[in-house]
Write a protein that holds these residues in place. Structure first.
Motif, short mmCIF file in Angstrom:
data_model
loop_
_atom_site.label_atom_id
_atom_site.label_comp_id
_atom_site.label_asym_id
_atom_site.label_seq_id
_atom_site.Cartn_x
_atom_site.Cartn_y
_atom_site.Cartn_z
N HIS A 17 0.82 -1.21 0.00
CA HIS A 17 0.00 0.00 0.00
C HIS A 17 0.85 1.26 0.00
CE1 HIS A 17 -3.31 2.58 1.25
NE2 HIS A 17 -2.53 3.05 2.19
N GLU A 18 1.96 1.21 0.73
CA GLU A 18 2.78 2.40 0.90
C GLU A 18 3.36 2.89 -0.40
OE1 GLU A 18 2.51 -0.10 4.31
OE2 GLU A 18 3.44 -0.49 2.39
N LEU A 19 3.49 2.05 -1.38
CA LEU A 19 4.20 2.46 -2.57
C LEU A 19 3.29 2.94 -3.70
CD1 LEU A 19 7.01 -0.23 -2.61
CD2 LEU A 19 7.04 2.08 -1.69
N PHE A 20 2.04 3.11 -3.42
CA PHE A 20 1.15 3.66 -4.43
C PHE A 20 1.55 5.10 -4.72
CE2 PHE A 20 -1.22 0.19 -5.32
CZ PHE A 20 -2.12 -0.26 -4.36
N THR B 78 0.10 11.80 4.27
CA THR B 78 -0.27 11.24 5.58
C THR B 78 -0.98 9.91 5.41
OG1 THR B 78 -2.33 12.49 5.65
CG2 THR B 78 -0.46 13.46 6.76
N SER B 79 -1.43 9.62 4.19
CA SER B 79 -2.00 8.31 3.92
C SER B 79 -0.95 7.37 3.35
CB SER B 79 -3.17 8.43 2.93
OG SER B 79 -4.22 9.14 3.50
N SER B 80 0.29 7.82 3.45
CA SER B 80 1.43 7.01 3.02
C SER B 80 1.52 6.75 1.53
CB SER B 80 1.47 5.65 3.74
OG SER B 80 1.45 5.85 5.12
N TYR B 81 1.04 7.67 0.74
CA TYR B 81 1.22 7.54 -0.69
C TYR B 81 2.43 8.34 -1.12
CZ TYR B 81 -3.60 5.88 -0.65
OH TYR B 81 -4.75 5.20 -0.39
N VAL C 118 2.19 5.44 -12.25
CA VAL C 118 1.25 6.23 -11.49
C VAL C 118 0.01 5.38 -11.25
CG1 VAL C 118 -0.30 8.24 -11.61
CG2 VAL C 118 2.07 8.46 -12.34
N ASN C 119 -0.42 5.31 -10.02
CA ASN C 119 -1.56 4.45 -9.69
C ASN C 119 -2.89 5.16 -9.66
OD1 ASN C 119 0.93 3.34 -7.69
ND2 ASN C 119 -0.02 1.89 -9.09
N LEU C 120 -2.82 6.49 -9.57
CA LEU C 120 -4.06 7.25 -9.56
C LEU C 120 -3.76 8.71 -9.89
CD1 LEU C 120 -7.10 6.91 -7.33
CD2 LEU C 120 -6.03 9.15 -7.30
N VAL D 203 -10.96 19.21 0.08
CA VAL D 203 -10.87 17.77 0.20
C VAL D 203 -10.42 17.41 1.62
CG1 VAL D 203 -9.68 15.71 -0.68
CG2 VAL D 203 -10.33 17.54 -2.23
N ARG D 204 -11.03 16.36 2.15
CA ARG D 204 -10.71 15.96 3.51
C ARG D 204 -10.08 14.59 3.56
NH1 ARG D 204 -14.77 18.50 7.70
NH2 ARG D 204 -14.32 20.63 7.09
N LYS D 205 -9.59 14.26 4.73
CA LYS D 205 -8.95 12.95 4.93
C LYS D 205 -9.91 11.82 4.59
CE LYS D 205 -5.19 10.90 6.27
NZ LYS D 205 -5.18 9.89 7.30
N SER D 206 -11.16 12.01 4.97
CA SER D 206 -12.15 10.95 4.71
C SER D 206 -12.31 10.71 3.21
CB SER D 206 -13.50 11.32 5.33
OG SER D 206 -13.88 12.62 4.91
N ASP D 207 -12.12 11.73 2.41
CA ASP D 207 -12.17 11.55 0.96
C ASP D 207 -10.97 10.73 0.50
OD1 ASP D 207 -13.21 14.96 0.79
OD2 ASP D 207 -14.48 13.18 0.55
N VAL D 208 -9.81 11.13 0.98
CA VAL D 208 -8.58 10.46 0.57
C VAL D 208 -8.59 8.98 0.96
CG1 VAL D 208 -6.07 10.42 0.93
CG2 VAL D 208 -7.23 12.57 0.56
N ASN D 209 -9.26 8.68 2.07
CA ASN D 209 -9.36 7.28 2.49
C ASN D 209 -10.07 6.42 1.46
OD1 ASN D 209 -8.05 7.94 4.84
ND2 ASN D 209 -9.91 8.07 6.07
N LYS D 210 -10.87 7.06 0.63
CA LYS D 210 -11.61 6.28 -0.37
C LYS D 210 -10.75 5.89 -1.57
CE LYS D 210 -15.84 8.90 0.49
NZ LYS D 210 -16.75 9.88 -0.10
N LEU D 211 -9.60 6.48 -1.67
CA LEU D 211 -8.81 6.28 -2.87
C LEU D 211 -8.17 4.90 -2.99
CD1 LEU D 211 -6.93 9.69 -3.11
CD2 LEU D 211 -8.99 8.98 -4.32
N SER D 212 -7.85 4.31 -1.87
CA SER D 212 -7.10 3.06 -1.91
C SER D 212 -7.84 1.97 -2.66
CB SER D 212 -6.74 2.59 -0.51
OG SER D 212 -7.92 2.37 0.22
N THR D 213 -9.17 1.95 -2.51
CA THR D 213 -9.96 0.93 -3.21
C THR D 213 -9.72 0.99 -4.71
OG1 THR D 213 -11.68 1.78 -1.77
CG2 THR D 213 -12.21 -0.16 -3.09
#
Lengths: 144, 230
Positions: B6-9, B30-33, B76-78, B136-146
């Motif tokens: 996950h960290e390397l996205f 902060t989401s380790s991307y 690039v993953n996203l 944009v908030r942290k809760s939004d960024v949390n959705k990106l990993s999926t």
């Protein structure tokens, strides 16, 4: 978690700013990001904001002073300022932008002039408050 | 290619506002991307290795791997992009990416300070994964990993897998996989969940299988203990 003295007093004062409506919830989001590994994040972003905003308002004033006012350009400036103030949680500045953007649609130069002065005043006021809180923010120079 | 954790996205963030770039960069970090920021759509395309002339020459079946010129220099993953930008808007960038055989599989997320339903729909219809309202908030960024994991695993499906036994899969990914396994019968939406089951030989709850070790569907595994059984 360790927070240095300056940041602590700043945080305390930020509560005052929230209560008084200078700042909104978005500012808390910024503070949360600062806690992680980047203690100066809030100060950095807020400094950037003041620099950026001052320039924007200056540009706006210049554009307003022209013979043929470019309302599209002004609208773009206000849009940008609205965006950045929203991003850092500078509530009054943001609301001021929303309010005086209407003058743009009406092509009301006087209204725009007035609006930009008020916005500048709010900006200045916010900055003063933050400086008072101990944040190391450069002082805004005289606004027109 | 080893499947990264996950960290390397790697996320490419596009925004003409410096403040917003700083913000999104911080949020993503902060989401380790891993994060790269650019201030325009054209720079984004440049970074992604998009070249107009070469587009039609690219074999659509070719995956992104080491090859000259036309492919991404960096993976690039996203891509997360602001909508309102001078020159090329976020929508224009999205469109260009979807039209490109080499870039169309990269998930794209659009951000905007303005809540305009027609704009949102247009972007989603064009293939954007999500539309975030600014700020944009942290809760939004949390959705990106999926989105990133979905796209990454479908890419891996195309490539040959060498070894995946000792890959450290982060908890979240494992959790998701388990959830997918559990719902395997009902939801058929993700073909790659099948692939994930086949490729990993631990933790999978299978519906009534005789033996513990995964059946050797793809190729024989000789890990010392298990024996190929009929």
């Amino acid at each position: 978690m360790e927070v240095n003295q300056m940041q602590r007093s700043f945080l305390e004062y930020a509560n005052v700013l929230f209560r008084e409506g200078f700042l909104d919830g978005q500012f808390s989001q910024l503070q949360m990001l600062a806690d992680e590994s980047n203690p100066d994040f809030v100060v950095e972003v807020v400094s950037l904001f003041f620099e950026d905003s001052q320039k924007l308002l200056n540009d706006l004033t210049t554009t307003l002073d022209q013979q043929n006012v470019n309302f599209k350009k002004i609208d773009a400036h206000i849009h940008q300022l609205k965006g950045s103030s929203s991003s850092i949680g500078a509530q009054r500045v943001k609301n001021a932008c929303i309010a005086f953007r209407n003058f743009c649609d009406q092509q009301n130069v006087e209204g725009l002039s007035f609006g930009s002065s008020i916005t500048f005043a709010f900006l200045f006021q916010l900055e003063q408050q933050i400086v008072a809180a101990g944040g190391a923010i450069p002082i805004l120079s005289e606004f027109s | 290619m080893v499947m990264a954790g996950h960290e390397l996205f790697h996320v490419l963030a596009v925004d003409d506002s410096l403040i917003d770039r700083k913000l999104i960069e911080r949020l993503l970090k902060t989401s380790s991307y891993q994060v790269t920021t650019v201030d325009s759509g054209s720079k984004a395309l440049e970074f992604l290795g998009w070249h107009e002339d070469h587009e039609r020459l690219i074999n659509p079946n070719e995956t992104t791997s080491v090859s000259p010129n036309n492919h991404q220099e960096v993976e690039v993953n996203l891509v997360i992009t602001d909508y309102c930008m001078p020159g090329m808007t976020g929508y224009d960038l999205l469109k260009k990416m979807k039209e490109s055989s080499s870039l169309r599989n990269i998930p794209v997320v659009i951000m905007s300070s303005e809540n305009v339903p027609s704009r949102i729909n247009r972007c989603l219809e064009e293939g954007a994964e999500e539309f975030f309202l600014k700020p944009v908030r942290k809760s939004d960024v949390n959705k990106l990993s999926t989105h990133m994991m979905k796209s990454k695993s479908s890419k891996d499906k195309e490539e040959e897998e060498d070894d995946d036994d000792d890959i450290e899969k982060p908890e979240k990914q494992l959790q998701e996989k388990q959830e997918q396994d559990d719902q395997k019968e009902e939801e058929d939406e993700t073909p790659q969940s099948q692939q994930q089951q086949q490729s990993s030989n631990n933790n999978n709850k299978r519906k009534s299988m005789d033996d513990g070790p995964s059946p050797d569907r793809t190729r024989p595994r000789y890990n010392g203990l298990s024996v190929m059984s009929n």
